[in-house]
Design a protein around this motif. Structure first.
Motif, PDB file in Angstrom:
ATOM      1  N   VAL A  87     -11.498  18.399  23.504  1.00  0.00           N
ATOM      2  CA  VAL A  87     -10.912  17.451  22.559  1.00  0.00           C
ATOM      3  C   VAL A  87      -9.632  16.856  23.145  1.00  0.00           C
ATOM      4  O   VAL A  87      -9.453  15.631  23.202  1.00  0.00           O
ATOM      5  CB  VAL A  87     -10.620  18.132  21.205  1.00  0.00           C
ATOM      6  N   GLY A  88      -8.729  17.742  23.610  1.00  0.00           N
ATOM      7  CA  GLY A  88      -7.470  17.276  24.194  1.00  0.00           C
ATOM      8  C   GLY A  88      -7.689  16.439  25.441  1.00  0.00           C
ATOM      9  O   GLY A  88      -7.059  15.391  25.623  1.00  0.00           O
ATOM     10  N   ALA A  89      -8.609  16.885  26.323  1.00  0.00           N
ATOM     11  CA  ALA A  89      -8.877  16.157  27.559  1.00  0.00           C
ATOM     12  C   ALA A  89      -9.486  14.790  27.278  1.00  0.00           C
ATOM     13  O   ALA A  89      -9.166  13.804  27.964  1.00  0.00           O
ATOM     14  CB  ALA A  89      -9.808  16.973  28.454  1.00  0.00           C
ATOM     15  N   SER A  90     -10.360  14.705  26.274  1.00  0.00           N
ATOM     16  CA  SER A  90     -10.988  13.423  25.932  1.00  0.00           C
ATOM     17  C   SER A  90      -9.953  12.436  25.402  1.00  0.00           C
ATOM     18  O   SER A  90      -9.993  11.240  25.743  1.00  0.00           O
ATOM     19  CB  SER A  90     -12.085  13.632  24.887  1.00  0.00           C
ATOM     20  N   ILE A  91      -9.033  12.921  24.570  1.00  0.00           N
ATOM     21  CA  ILE A  91      -7.966  12.051  24.039  1.00  0.00           C
ATOM     22  C   ILE A  91      -7.070  11.558  25.180  1.00  0.00           C
ATOM     23  O   ILE A  91      -6.743  10.369  25.267  1.00  0.00           O
ATOM     24  CB  ILE A  91      -7.135  12.801  22.977  1.00  0.00           C
ATOM     25  N   LEU A  92      -6.683  12.477  26.078  1.00  0.00           N
ATOM     26  CA  LEU A  92      -5.836  12.097  27.211  1.00  0.00           C
ATOM     27  C   LEU A  92      -6.559  11.127  28.143  1.00  0.00           C
ATOM     28  O   LEU A  92      -5.949  10.186  28.670  1.00  0.00           O
ATOM     29  CB  LEU A  92      -5.405  13.346  27.983  1.00  0.00           C
ATOM     30  N   ALA A  93      -7.873  11.349  28.355  1.00  0.00           N
ATOM     31  CA  ALA A  93      -8.640  10.453  29.225  1.00  0.00           C
ATOM     32  C   ALA A  93      -8.732   9.056  28.624  1.00  0.00           C
ATOM     33  O   ALA A  93      -8.701   8.056  29.344  1.00  0.00           O
ATOM     34  CB  ALA A  93     -10.043  11.020  29.459  1.00  0.00           C
ATOM     35  N   PHE A  94      -8.830   8.981  27.305  1.00  0.00           N
ATOM     36  CA  PHE A  94      -8.862   7.679  26.632  1.00  0.00           C
ATOM     37  C   PHE A  94      -7.514   6.967  26.774  1.00  0.00           C
ATOM     38  O   PHE A  94      -7.455   5.771  27.080  1.00  0.00           O
ATOM     39  CB  PHE A  94      -9.209   7.860  25.153  1.00  0.00           C
ATOM     40  N   LEU A  95      -6.425   7.722  26.593  1.00  0.00           N
ATOM     41  CA  LEU A  95      -5.082   7.130  26.634  1.00  0.00           C
ATOM     42  C   LEU A  95      -4.621   6.801  28.047  1.00  0.00           C
ATOM     43  O   LEU A  95      -4.009   5.755  28.291  1.00  0.00           O
ATOM     44  CB  LEU A  95      -4.072   8.077  25.971  1.00  0.00           C
ATOM     45  N   LEU A  96      -4.908   7.705  29.011  1.00  0.00           N
ATOM     46  CA  LEU A  96      -4.355   7.579  30.353  1.00  0.00           C
ATOM     47  C   LEU A  96      -5.329   6.988  31.376  1.00  0.00           C
ATOM     48  O   LEU A  96      -4.897   6.436  32.381  1.00  0.00           O
ATOM     49  CB  LEU A  96      -3.881   8.943  30.856  1.00  0.00           C
ATOM     50  N   LEU A  97      -6.641   7.140  31.117  1.00  0.00           N
ATOM     51  CA  LEU A  97      -7.631   6.657  32.083  1.00  0.00           C
ATOM     52  C   LEU A  97      -8.500   5.532  31.539  1.00  0.00           C
ATOM     53  O   LEU A  97      -9.271   4.930  32.289  1.00  0.00           O
ATOM     54  CB  LEU A  97      -8.534   7.818  32.547  1.00  0.00           C
ATOM     55  N   GLY A  98      -8.407   5.280  30.226  1.00  0.00           N
ATOM     56  CA  GLY A  98      -9.218   4.225  29.623  1.00  0.00           C
ATOM     57  C   GLY A  98     -10.690   4.559  29.541  1.00  0.00           C
ATOM     58  O   GLY A  98     -11.540   3.662  29.498  1.00  0.00           O
ATOM     59  N   GLU A  99     -11.042   5.859  29.514  1.00  0.00           N
ATOM     60  CA  GLU A  99     -12.448   6.254  29.443  1.00  0.00           C
ATOM     61  C   GLU A  99     -12.976   6.152  28.016  1.00  0.00           C
ATOM     62  O   GLU A  99     -12.290   6.512  27.057  1.00  0.00           O
ATOM     63  CB  GLU A  99     -12.630   7.687  29.960  1.00  0.00           C
ATOM     64  N   HIS A 100     -14.219   5.681  27.883  1.00  0.00           N
ATOM     65  CA  HIS A 100     -14.867   5.563  26.578  1.00  0.00           C
ATOM     66  C   HIS A 100     -16.178   6.344  26.601  1.00  0.00           C
ATOM     67  O   HIS A 100     -16.795   6.510  27.651  1.00  0.00           O
ATOM     68  CB  HIS A 100     -15.140   4.096  26.234  1.00  0.00           C
ATOM     69  N   LEU A 101     -16.607   6.803  25.420  1.00  0.00           N
ATOM     70  CA  LEU A 101     -17.849   7.557  25.299  1.00  0.00           C
ATOM     71  C   LEU A 101     -18.901   6.742  24.560  1.00  0.00           C
ATOM     72  O   LEU A 101     -18.585   5.983  23.659  1.00  0.00           O
ATOM     73  CB  LEU A 101     -17.615   8.868  24.534  1.00  0.00           C
ATOM     74  N   SER A 102     -20.170   6.957  24.959  1.00  0.00           N
ATOM     75  CA  SER A 102     -21.275   6.329  24.246  1.00  0.00           C
ATOM     76  C   SER A 102     -21.574   7.122  22.975  1.00  0.00           C
ATOM     77  O   SER A 102     -21.082   8.251  22.787  1.00  0.00           O
ATOM     78  CB  SER A 102     -22.519   6.296  25.132  1.00  0.00           C
ATOM     79  N   GLY A 103     -22.415   6.540  22.109  1.00  0.00           N
ATOM     80  CA  GLY A 103     -22.786   7.231  20.874  1.00  0.00           C
ATOM     81  C   GLY A 103     -23.477   8.556  21.136  1.00  0.00           C
ATOM     82  O   GLY A 103     -23.211   9.559  20.462  1.00  0.00           O
ATOM     83  N   LEU A 104     -24.374   8.590  22.135  1.00  0.00           N
ATOM     84  CA  LEU A 104     -25.082   9.832  22.463  1.00  0.00           C
ATOM     85  C   LEU A 104     -24.121  10.887  22.989  1.00  0.00           C
ATOM     86  O   LEU A 104     -24.266  12.078  22.690  1.00  0.00           O
ATOM     87  CB  LEU A 104     -26.165   9.559  23.511  1.00  0.00           C
ATOM     88  N   GLN A 105     -23.122  10.462  23.778  1.00  0.00           N
ATOM     89  CA  GLN A 105     -22.141  11.417  24.298  1.00  0.00           C
ATOM     90  C   GLN A 105     -21.292  12.004  23.172  1.00  0.00           C
ATOM     91  O   GLN A 105     -21.007  13.201  23.160  1.00  0.00           O
ATOM     92  CB  GLN A 105     -21.250  10.741  25.334  1.00  0.00           C
TER      93      GLN A 105
END
Length: 304
Positions: A253-271
């Motif tokens: 959860v924490g890594a996904s939030i940081l990746a969104f904020l710092l790396l601009g990573e997005h997840l698909s609906g299936l992910q």
């Protein structure tokens, strides 16, 4: 487990630990150095930070048998393999996918404990495992839609998770015969040496990196390792292993939030769907473990 309280409230320390380990994948993504070099220096610098506090454990080290040393080296080799595969997975797939798959660690440990030690688990634990594995299938399916490299990253993360499960199963056997600090130090040094040999064989450069990379190596040692993994090991003096293991749910959860904020990573609906299933399955698994612990405590005669 100690009956005293730590100098800082446990919930605050847990949050610090979860945030710290969540930064691990971010630092790895920021680095352009080979993952084997990142892993080597992460473990080497952590070992150097631990060495000044190792003197009280020299007596325990002298009492170790040859079999203990061989198992310690094997545990270190598995830890190095874990870092090599998991850190490598981040070159191909998203932080969220990789860390959600890594969260399957306790389930692989459950399987290994059954095979090696014949430890049995409740139906609820098995159900949680099934839901979590189904979630990983969703994550992989979502990654197939992105590229073959994403799926390769998922498979590397699965391999890294299996390796760390083996490392922890060996640790479970060894820490009953030695202080956990001594175990961690020897394993970290062993893993760093395994990485050094790997880098020598593959002709990977040891020193030709800019100052920015050396800063990331230090951050990997200090933030996710010292303020993450070592902090959680220290907390075992005050809270149960089940409570500490809840960080497994916090990291993706924490890594996904940081990746969104710092790396601009997005997840698909299936992910997203797969991630929810993984966390839900792990929640069921951890709840079943806590329930079993409470039942065992109630069955024991009172000490008063």
């Amino acid at each position: 487990m100690s009956t005293s309280k730590p100098p800082v409230p446990v919930p605050l320390l847990m949050v610090i630990g979860i945030v710290a380990i969540s930064f691990s994948s971010i630092f790895i993504k920021w680095s352009a150095a080979p993952v084997s070099v990142q892993g080597m220096y992460r473990l080497l610098f952590t070992s150097l930070l631990m060495l000044p506090f190792a003197r009280p454990y020299t007596g325990a080290a002298a009492q170790l048998r040859l079999k203990d040393w061989l198992l310690l080296v094997a545990s270190g080799a598995l830890l190095a393999l874990h870092f090599l595969l998991w850190m490598g997975s981040l070159r191909y797939t998203s932080v969220a996918s990789s860390t959600m798959i890594m969260a399957l660690e306790p389930l692989f440990i459950m399987i290994g404990a059954y095979i090696l030690f014949k430890e049995r688990n409740s139906f609820l634990a098995m159900l949680g495992m099934a839901v979590a594995i189904f979630g990983v299938v969703f994550i992989g399916w979502g990654d197939i839609g992105l590229s073959a490299d994403n799926l390769k990253g998922d498979l590397l993360s699965v391999g890294g998770t299996i390796a760390v499960a083996g490392h922890l199963l060996l640790g479970q056997r060894l820490v009953v015969r030695m202080p956990s600090y001594l175990y961690s130090l020897i394993v970290f040094v062993s893993a760093a040496l395994v990485f050094a040999v790997y880098n020598l064989i593959t002709g990977t450069a040891f020193f030709a990196y800019p100052a920015r990379e050396w800063g990331i190596f230090v951050l990997l040692a200090v933030v996710p390792t010292v303020f993450g993994h070592i902090l959680f090991n220290w907390l075992l003096q005050y809270v149960s292993a089940t409570t500490v293991s809840m960080n497994i749910l916090g990291e993706p959860v924490g890594a996904s939030i940081l990746a969104f904020l710092l790396l601009g990573e997005h997840l698909s609906g299936l992910q997203w769907a797969g991630g929810v299933l993984v966390l839900a399955g792990l929640g069921v698994y951890l709840y079943s473990g806590r329930k079993k612990t409470l039942e065992l405590e109630e069955a024991l005669p009172s000490a008063s």
